[in-house]
Design a protein around this motif. Structure first.
Motif, PDB file in Angstrom:
ATOM      1  N   LYS A 191       0.810  -1.171  -0.110  1.00 16.25           N
ATOM      2  CA  LYS A 191       0.223   0.122   0.146  1.00 16.25           C
ATOM      3  C   LYS A 191       1.168   1.228  -0.050  1.00 16.25           C
ATOM      4  N   ILE A 192       1.953   0.980   0.100  1.00 12.60           N
ATOM      5  CA  ILE A 192       3.125   2.229   0.081  1.00 12.60           C
ATOM      6  C   ILE A 192       3.597   2.483  -0.932  1.00 12.60           C
ATOM      7  N   GLN A 193       3.637   3.703  -1.317  1.00 10.20           N
ATOM      8  CA  GLN A 193       4.414   4.383  -2.633  1.00 10.20           C
ATOM      9  C   GLN A 193       5.372   5.047  -2.360  1.00 10.20           C
ATOM     10  N   TYR A 194       6.467   4.875  -2.921  1.00 14.17           N
ATOM     11  CA  TYR A 194       7.917   5.472  -2.888  1.00 14.17           C
ATOM     12  C   TYR A 194       8.489   6.318  -4.221  1.00 14.17           C
ATOM     13  N   LEU A 195       9.152   7.368  -4.079  1.00 15.76           N
ATOM     14  CA  LEU A 195      10.055   7.821  -5.104  1.00 15.76           C
ATOM     15  C   LEU A 195      11.579   7.301  -5.193  1.00 15.76           C
ATOM     16  N   ALA A 196      12.070   6.508  -6.132  1.00 14.19           N
ATOM     17  CA  ALA A 196      13.512   6.148  -6.070  1.00 14.19           C
ATOM     18  C   ALA A 196      14.278   6.857  -7.126  1.00 14.19           C
ATOM     19  N   VAL A 197      15.119   7.808  -6.751  1.00 18.90           N
ATOM     20  CA  VAL A 197      16.180   8.283  -7.887  1.00 18.90           C
ATOM     21  C   VAL A 197      17.571   7.915  -7.768  1.00 18.90           C
ATOM     22  N   TRP A 198      18.174   7.398  -8.737  1.00 21.98           N
ATOM     23  CA  TRP A 198      19.611   7.301  -8.564  1.00 21.98           C
ATOM     24  C   TRP A 198      20.434   7.404  -9.886  1.00 21.98           C
ATOM     25  N   LEU A 199      21.767   7.422  -9.696  1.00 25.48           N
ATOM     26  CA  LEU A 199      22.396   7.308 -11.007  1.00 25.48           C
ATOM     27  C   LEU A 199      23.439   6.123 -11.013  1.00 25.48           C
ATOM     28  N   ASP A 200      23.626   5.636 -12.279  1.00 20.59           N
ATOM     29  CA  ASP A 200      24.225   4.468 -12.430  1.00 20.59           C
ATOM     30  C   ASP A 200      25.549   4.327 -11.890  1.00 20.59           C
ATOM     31  N   GLU A 201      25.912   3.094 -11.746  1.00 22.97           N
ATOM     32  CA  GLU A 201      27.290   2.837 -11.033  1.00 22.97           C
ATOM     33  C   GLU A 201      28.359   3.560 -11.914  1.00 22.97           C
ATOM     34  N   SER A 202      28.199   3.690 -13.204  1.00 20.50           N
ATOM     35  CA  SER A 202      29.054   4.274 -14.273  1.00 20.50           C
ATOM     36  C   SER A 202      29.477   5.773 -13.867  1.00 20.50           C
ATOM     37  N   VAL A 203      28.648   6.439 -13.170  1.00 13.81           N
ATOM     38  CA  VAL A 203      28.821   7.620 -12.770  1.00 13.81           C
ATOM     39  C   VAL A 203      29.740   7.790 -11.523  1.00 13.81           C
ATOM     40  N   GLU A 204      29.520   6.847 -10.594  1.00 17.62           N
ATOM     41  CA  GLU A 204      30.497   6.651  -9.590  1.00 17.62           C
ATOM     42  C   GLU A 204      31.924   6.356 -10.029  1.00 17.62           C
ATOM     43  N   ALA A 205      32.046   5.751 -11.235  1.00 20.62           N
ATOM     44  CA  ALA A 205      33.470   5.470 -11.649  1.00 20.62           C
ATOM     45  C   ALA A 205      33.777   6.743 -12.387  1.00 20.62           C
ATOM     46  N   ASP A 206      33.083   7.497 -12.853  1.00 22.03           N
ATOM     47  CA  ASP A 206      33.417   8.690 -13.444  1.00 22.03           C
ATOM     48  C   ASP A 206      34.176   9.507 -12.385  1.00 22.03           C
ATOM     49  N   VAL A 207      33.212   9.867 -11.592  1.00 22.71           N
ATOM     50  CA  VAL A 207      33.840  10.550 -10.282  1.00 22.71           C
ATOM     51  C   VAL A 207      35.074  10.021  -9.783  1.00 22.71           C
ATOM     52  N   ASP A 208      35.312   8.826  -9.587  1.00 21.06           N
ATOM     53  CA  ASP A 208      36.524   8.198  -8.956  1.00 21.06           C
ATOM     54  C   ASP A 208      37.695   8.462  -9.921  1.00 21.06           C
ATOM     55  N   GLY A 209      37.066   8.215 -11.240  1.00 22.90           N
ATOM     56  CA  GLY A 209      38.414   8.541 -12.259  1.00 22.90           C
ATOM     57  C   GLY A 209      38.957  10.046 -12.163  1.00 22.90           C
ATOM     58  N   VAL A 210      38.022  11.060 -11.654  1.00 23.14           N
ATOM     59  CA  VAL A 210      38.567  12.350 -11.711  1.00 23.14           C
ATOM     60  C   VAL A 210      39.669  12.483 -10.375  1.00 23.14           C
ATOM     61  N   TRP A 211      39.370  11.562  -9.239  1.00 25.49           N
ATOM     62  CA  TRP A 211      40.320  11.746  -8.237  1.00 25.49           C
ATOM     63  C   TRP A 211      41.792  11.487  -8.594  1.00 25.49           C
ATOM     64  N   ASP A 212      42.066  10.873  -9.747  1.00 29.93           N
ATOM     65  CA  ASP A 212      43.247  10.530 -10.143  1.00 29.93           C
ATOM     66  C   ASP A 212      44.078  11.749 -10.688  1.00 29.93           C
ATOM     67  N   THR A 213      43.252  12.909 -11.257  1.00 30.27           N
ATOM     68  CA  THR A 213      44.029  13.908 -11.720  1.00 30.27           C
ATOM     69  C   THR A 213      43.748  15.313 -10.989  1.00 30.27           C
ATOM     70  N   SER A 214      42.645  15.453 -10.153  1.00 33.25           N
ATOM     71  CA  SER A 214      42.259  16.464  -9.589  1.00 33.25           C
ATOM     72  C   SER A 214      41.341  16.253  -8.260  1.00 33.25           C
ATOM     73  N   PRO A 215      41.821  16.107  -7.169  1.00 37.36           N
ATOM     74  CA  PRO A 215      40.837  15.878  -5.945  1.00 37.36           C
ATOM     75  C   PRO A 215      39.949  17.051  -5.933  1.00 37.36           C
ATOM     76  N   SER A 216      40.191  18.211  -5.984  1.00 43.95           N
ATOM     77  CA  SER A 216      39.348  19.319  -5.716  1.00 43.95           C
ATOM     78  C   SER A 216      38.096  19.104  -6.826  1.00 43.95           C
ATOM     79  N   SER A 217      38.621  18.658  -8.183  1.00 41.63           N
ATOM     80  CA  SER A 217      37.504  18.649  -9.220  1.00 41.63           C
ATOM     81  C   SER A 217      36.827  17.364  -8.938  1.00 41.63           C
ATOM     82  N   ALA A 218      37.438  16.247  -8.139  1.00 41.56           N
ATOM     83  CA  ALA A 218      36.547  15.038  -8.238  1.00 41.56           C
ATOM     84  C   ALA A 218      35.864  15.419  -6.803  1.00 41.56           C
TER      85      ALA A 218
END
Length: 187
Positions: free
Chosen positions: A57-84
């Motif tokens: 009987k309960i309704q929810y809203l689920a919002v998420w970004l793919d795991e590939s977005v996490e990989a994109d963010v993690d990849g930026v850490w190698d070049t610039s922590p502030s940009s990451a």
């Protein structure tokens, strides 16, 4: 497996610069950084998932970004922590802007309260591709939100209230209205 229904919600969130500056704790963003953020935003938009789920009987809203977005963010850490850090903030803002577009009351309340992770909800999110972690205490996607649909209230109905500084009363701006019928203890 519990019965549930899932409805895709079409959203195209806009980039809320004020929110990005607040989340990233920046007071200025230069042109090159803004160009990088715009490229990420456009790249991530197709990887944004927004679903209305009905479990029992309960309704929810689920919002998420793919795991590939996490990989994109993690990849930026190698070049610039502030940009990451800024890229991670941007991913958070994308999810928050999508939630705010569907449930504008969340923005006014300043919180998208987490529901209790019932067995049915855990199973439904697993099926949808945004599972809870092993002990069902948090979603396994780094950039994700699950909340009640429609809006029922903020901190006072949140499952995580006892572990949240805002919800535990340490923030004076934590209160919101509670809609009739949605008082604490009524699932």
């Amino acid at each position: 497996m519990s019965e549930y229904t899932s409805e895709v919600v079409e959203v195209r969130p806009y980039l809320d610069m004020e929110l990005l500056m607040s989340v990233s704790q920046e007071n200025r963003v230069d042109g090159n950084t803004m160009e990088m953020m715009t490229q990420f935003w456009e790249s991530w938009a197709p990887r944004l998932h927004v679903r209305k789920l009905k479990v029992g009987k309960i309704q929810y809203l689920a919002v998420w970004l793919d795991e590939s977005v996490e990989a994109d963010v993690d990849g930026v850490w190698d070049t610039s922590p502030s940009s990451a850090f800024l890229a991670g903030s941007l991913a958070q803002v994308m999810v928050m802007c999508a939630v705010n577009q569907v449930l504008p009351e969340v923005q006014d309340a300043g919180c998208a309260p987490a529901p209790k992770p019932t067995d049915g909800l855990v199973e439904a999110l697993e099926e949808e591709g945004c599972p809870y972690n092993a002990d069902a205490t948090a979603l396994s996607r780094r950039f994700a939100v699950i909340t009640h649909f429609p809006f029922k209230g903020a901190c006072e109905i949140c499952y995580l209230q006892k572990d949240c500084p805002k919800g535990a009363g340490m923030n004076k701006d934590a209160s919101s209205i509670v809609l009739p019928g949605y008082e604490r203890g009524q699932d």
